[in-house]
Write a protein that holds these residues in place. Structure first.
Motif, PDB file in Angstrom:
ATOM      1  N   GLY A 276      -8.095   1.617  12.988  1.00 39.61           N
ATOM      2  CA  GLY A 276      -7.956   0.548  12.010  1.00 39.61           C
ATOM      3  C   GLY A 276      -6.668   0.638  11.231  1.00 39.61           C
ATOM      4  N   TRP A 277      -5.626   1.243  11.822  1.00 37.15           N
ATOM      5  CA  TRP A 277      -4.340   1.418  11.163  1.00 37.15           C
ATOM      6  C   TRP A 277      -3.214   1.139  12.149  1.00 37.15           C
ATOM      7  N   THR A 278      -2.146   0.509  11.667  1.00 44.11           N
ATOM      8  CA  THR A 278      -0.949   0.272  12.478  1.00 44.11           C
ATOM      9  C   THR A 278       0.283   0.725  11.688  1.00 44.11           C
ATOM     10  N   TRP A 279       1.176   1.433  12.370  1.00 44.32           N
ATOM     11  CA  TRP A 279       2.392   1.942  11.748  1.00 44.32           C
ATOM     12  C   TRP A 279       3.410   0.819  11.553  1.00 44.32           C
ATOM     13  N   ASP A 280       4.042   0.819  10.392  1.00 40.60           N
ATOM     14  CA  ASP A 280       5.101  -0.145  10.102  1.00 40.60           C
ATOM     15  C   ASP A 280       6.356   0.639   9.725  1.00 40.60           C
ATOM     16  N   ALA A 281       7.378   0.544  10.582  1.00 38.88           N
ATOM     17  CA  ALA A 281       8.573   1.368  10.402  1.00 38.88           C
ATOM     18  C   ALA A 281       9.365   0.980   9.163  1.00 38.88           C
ATOM     19  N   ARG A 282       9.305  -0.290   8.773  1.00 36.56           N
ATOM     20  CA  ARG A 282      10.102  -0.712   7.628  1.00 36.56           C
ATOM     21  C   ARG A 282       9.675   0.001   6.350  1.00 36.56           C
ATOM     22  N   ARG A 283       8.367   0.119   6.160  1.00 33.21           N
ATOM     23  CA  ARG A 283       7.872   0.823   4.970  1.00 33.21           C
ATOM     24  C   ARG A 283       7.664   2.308   5.231  1.00 33.21           C
ATOM     25  N   GLY A 284       7.648   2.696   6.508  1.00 33.98           N
ATOM     26  CA  GLY A 284       7.370   4.087   6.821  1.00 33.98           C
ATOM     27  C   GLY A 284       5.956   4.477   6.436  1.00 33.98           C
ATOM     28  N   GLN A 285       5.024   3.515   6.606  1.00 34.16           N
ATOM     29  CA  GLN A 285       3.617   3.732   6.272  1.00 34.16           C
ATOM     30  C   GLN A 285       2.735   3.005   7.285  1.00 34.16           C
ATOM     31  N   TYR A 286       1.469   3.363   7.248  1.00 34.38           N
ATOM     32  CA  TYR A 286       0.459   2.626   7.994  1.00 34.38           C
ATOM     33  C   TYR A 286      -0.120   1.526   7.107  1.00 34.38           C
TER      34      TYR A 286
ATOM     35  N   ARG B  30       5.557  -5.919   3.417  1.00 30.68           N
ATOM     36  CA  ARG B  30       6.014  -4.918   4.382  1.00 30.68           C
ATOM     37  C   ARG B  30       7.507  -4.610   4.263  1.00 30.68           C
ATOM     38  N   GLN B  31       8.229  -5.333   3.420  1.00 26.39           N
ATOM     39  CA  GLN B  31       9.674  -5.122   3.327  1.00 26.39           C
ATOM     40  C   GLN B  31      10.026  -3.763   2.719  1.00 26.39           C
ATOM     41  N   ASP B  32       9.327  -3.394   1.676  1.00 23.84           N
ATOM     42  CA  ASP B  32       9.592  -2.110   1.017  1.00 23.84           C
ATOM     43  C   ASP B  32       8.422  -1.807   0.103  1.00 23.84           C
ATOM     44  N   ARG B  33       8.514  -0.702  -0.643  1.00 18.73           N
ATOM     45  CA  ARG B  33       7.396  -0.267  -1.478  1.00 18.73           C
ATOM     46  C   ARG B  33       7.556  -0.671  -2.942  1.00 18.73           C
ATOM     47  N   ALA B  34       8.546  -1.501  -3.243  1.00 22.28           N
ATOM     48  CA  ALA B  34       8.822  -1.820  -4.644  1.00 22.28           C
ATOM     49  C   ALA B  34       8.779  -3.311  -4.951  1.00 22.28           C
ATOM     50  N   ASN B  35       8.575  -4.173  -3.957  1.00 27.28           N
ATOM     51  CA  ASN B  35       8.600  -5.616  -4.221  1.00 27.28           C
ATOM     52  C   ASN B  35       7.296  -6.070  -4.887  1.00 27.28           C
ATOM     53  N   PRO B  36       7.276  -7.268  -5.469  1.00 30.42           N
ATOM     54  CA  PRO B  36       6.087  -7.721  -6.216  1.00 30.42           C
ATOM     55  C   PRO B  36       4.805  -7.767  -5.385  1.00 30.42           C
TER      56      PRO B  36
END
Length: 533
Positions: free
Chosen positions: A155-165, A121-127
C-alpha cells in the motif's frame, strides 16, 4: 426545485434507492460510454419503478484508472460524461419526477492527477505537503510498514521527488488523503457544499472507513488462518490503515453541513472490512451519518436464512442506533442472480430476491438492471478493464461483468445502449431481457419489480417497521410490524419444496413463484398481512 410535496418526514428512512453506474446506463452522444444526458433521457424508466431516489456513481473529472473513483476535480464533470449544465438538467428532471439525487463522494483518496497531489509531491514544504500520507523509507529502503493495497501489492509507492513513500489503499494512482489535516477536512466539506448548493439531496461516502489511519503507522497484525484469500490484503487484520475512531469527528462535521440545508438531506457510508458491523454502528451513531451499508450480501457466495438473521441482528433498532441500508448487487460485486443461482431458474431467483430485499428492515439499494433480472455479464479476458479483475483473473469474477451496458431495446444495435461498440461488451443474453421487451410483457421481471417495489410505499411496516426473526430454515420467516399493521414474510431459499402453511388470520398481499397449498416451492416467497377483525 425539490420533488413534489410529501408529508414532512425523513424521506430516506426505508427508501428505495436506484443505483446508476453512469458509464453503463445510456450513451446519448454515440461514443460508446454512458453519460449524464443518457441518464436524463431515461429517468422516466427509473421513476416508473416507484423508487424514491437515484444514487449516481462518480462522474467527476478523472483519468479513469479506477473508472471515476480516482477523482481529479471534485467540482467538475468529466467531459466523457458531459458538463455541469448536463448535471443541472439531470437534477431538474429527476426532481420534477419526484426523484431525489444522491451523489458519490470519494473522500478517502484522490487521483494522482488531482492538483492537490501534484502540489503535495513537489517537496516537503509547500502548502499541500501534508495533505496526503507520506512517510520515510525504513533503513533498508523498504516501505514504512506492512500495509497492503486492496488491489494487490504494498500500500505504498516511492516518489523520488520527495524522497518518500506515499500511501494508497487502492491503486498507486489513488493516493491516500491525510484525513486528519484540518485543511483537508475543510476542503472536502467545501466540495460537499458545492453540490448541496446545486440542489443534490445527499451523499454516499465511498470507502469512508479508510479516511484516517494510524498516525504511528503501526503494522497490521495477521488474520487467523482460514477464509478465502486471493490478495495479500486478505491476510491482514486492517486495524491500523482503516477504522480509526478519529474519523467520527469529521462525520459529525459532515452531518452538521447536511443538516444546515434542512433535515431532508441524506448521508450513507459504504463500509467494507472485517469490522464492518462495529464501524457501521459507530459511523451512524446519534449526530453522525444517517445510514451505512456493508458487504454482508454483496460478497456472499451463498444466500441463507442464517445470513438474513445475521443482518437483522446487526441492526435490531436499539435506542440511539443508526439506520441500515442493504444491497444484494452493486458496481463492486458480481450480480446476485448469478452468484446465488446454483443451477436454479434465474428469473425465479431474481423475483424472489427483490421481494426479500424490500422485506428487510432498512433502506433498499436496487442496482441498475436488477429490475430486469440481468445475470452477470460475460466479459472475455481481452476485454477486461477493471484493474482488480485483471490482477486477480481468473480467481474472481471481477467487477466488469456487473458493469456491462443496460439493454434498452432488443432489436437495436448494442441493445439500444449506444450506436457504437460500448466500452464493455453487451452480454448475448441481455437483449432478450431489454426494457422494451419486458415493458410489453405483463408477466416480465420488470413489471414484477414495479409491483414488488410498490409494496414499500403501500405498507408502513415494510418501510419503517420492526423486524423479528422467526425461523432461518428450511423456510426463512420473519415479521415486520409498524404503522398499525403486522406482516409475515416466508421464503424458501433452498433447492427442494418445503411444507409450509400460512398461519390463521393472515392474508396474502404478494407472492412469487407460488406452489400448491401447504407447500412452498424452491425460490418461493410470500408476504402476508394479519387480518383485522
Amino acid at each position: 426545485m425539490t420533488p413534489a410535496s410529501e408529508p414532512h418526514r425523513e424521506w430516506w428512512r426505508g427508501a428505495v434507492i436506484y443505483q446508476i453506474y453512469p458509464r453503463s446506463f445510456a450513451d446519448a452522444n454515440g461514443d460508446g460510454i454512458g453519460d449524464l444526458a443518457g441518464i436524463t433521457a431515461h429517468l422516466d424508466h427509473v421513476a416508473s419503478l416507484g423508487v424514491d431516489a437515484v444514487w449516481i456513481s462518480p462522474f467527476y473529472a478523472s483519468p479513469m484508472k479506477d473508472f471515476g473513483y480516482d477523482v481529479a476535480d471534485y467540482c467538475d464533470v468529466d467531459p466523457v460524461f458531459g458538463t455541469l449544465a448536463d448535471f443541472d438538467a439531470l437534477l431538474a428532471r429527476a426532481h420534477a419526477l419526484g426523484l431525489r439525487v444522491i451523489l458519490d463522494q470519494v473522500w478517502s483518496h484522490t487521483s494522482d492527477q488531482h492538483p492537490w497531489f501534484k502540489a503535495s509531491r513537489q517537496d516537503r514544504a509547500n502548502p499541500h505537503a501534508d495533505w496526503y500520507v507520506w512517510a520515510d523509507a525504513l533503513a533498508d529502503g523498504s516501505p514504512p510498514n506492512n500495509w497492503q493495497s486492496v488491489f494487490g501489492g504494498p500500500g505504498w509507492t516511492w516518489d523520488a521527488r520527495r524522497g518518500q513513500y506515499y500511501q494508497h489503499n487502492f491503486l498507486p494512482e489513488q493516493p491516500q488523503l491525510n484525513g486528519r489535516h484540518p485543511a483537508v477536512q475543510d476542503a472536502l466539506l467545501a466540495v460537499g457544499r458545492f453540490w448541496l448548493d446545486r440542489g443534490v439531496d445527499g451523499f454516499r461516502l465511498d470507502a469512508i472507513n479508510f479516511m484516517i489511519g494510524d498516525p504511528g503507522l503501526r503494522d497490521n497484525p495477521p488474520l487467523p488462518p482460514g477464509g478465502k484469500r486471493t490478495r495479500p490484503f486478505d491476510f491482514q487484520d486492517k486495524i491500523y490503515n482503516q477504522s480509526s475512531p478519529d474519523i467520527l469527528p469529521f462525520l459529525a462535521r459532515v452531518r452538521a453541513l447536511t443538516d444546515s440545508y434542512g433535515d431532508r438531506r441524506f448521508t450513507v457510508a459504504e463500509i467494507a472490512g472485517d469490522h464492518a458491523d462495529r464501524e457501521m454502528k459507530a459511523f451512524t451513531a446519534e449526530g453522525l451519518l444517517n445510514s451505512a451499508y456493508g458487504f454482508l450480501y454483496l460478497y456472499a457466495e451463498h444466500l441463507s436464512g442464517e445470513r438474513v438473521a445475521a443482518g437483522a441482528a446487526m441492526w435490531p433498532g436499539a435506542q440511539g442506533q443508526g439506520w441500515p441500508s442493504w444491497a444484494f448487487s452493486n458496481h463492486d460485486a458480481p450480480r446476485a442472480v448469478s452468484r446465488w443461482a446454483e443451477g436454479r431458474d434465474a428469473r425465479a431467483l431474481a423475483e424472489m430476491l427483490l421481494l426479500l430485499l424490500v422485506s428487510l428492515r432498512g433502506n433498499v439499494f436496487v442496482y441498475y438492471g436488477e429490475e430486469l433480472g440481468l445475470p452477470q455479464g460475460e466479459v472475455p479476458f481481452e476485454r477486461l478493464l477493471d484493474p482488480e479483475a485483471i490482477a486477480n483473473w481468473p480467481q474472481t469474477l471481477g467487477r466488469d461483468g456487473a458493469r456491462t451496458p443496460m439493454p434498452w431495446r432488443a432489436d437495436a444495435p448494442f441493445a439500444g445502449f449506444s450506436t457504437v461498440e460500448p466500452w464493455l461488451p453487451v452480454d448475448a443474453r441481455h437483449p432478450a431481457l431489454s426494457v422494451d421487451v419486458q415493458n410489453a410483457d405483463p408477466r416480465s421481471m420488470l413489471n414484477a419489480a414495479r409491483r414488488i417495489l410498490a409494496l414499500r410505499r403501500a405498507h408502513p411496516a415494510l418501510r419503517i417497521g420492526e423486524m423479528k426473526m422467526l425461523t432461518t430454515g428450511p423456510v426463512l420467516t420473519f415479521t415486520r410490524e409498524g404503522g398499525d399493521e403486522t406482516l409475515l414474510a416466508a421464503f424458501n431459499l433452498g433447492h427442494e419444496a418445503q411444507e409450509w402453511t400460512a398461519p390463521e388470520g393472515f392474508a396474502v398481499i404478494d407472492s412469487v413463484n407460488p406452489g400448491k397449498t401447504g407447500s412452498l416451492p424452491p425460490l418461493g416467497g410470500v408476504l402476508l398481512r394479519r387480518q383485522t377483525v
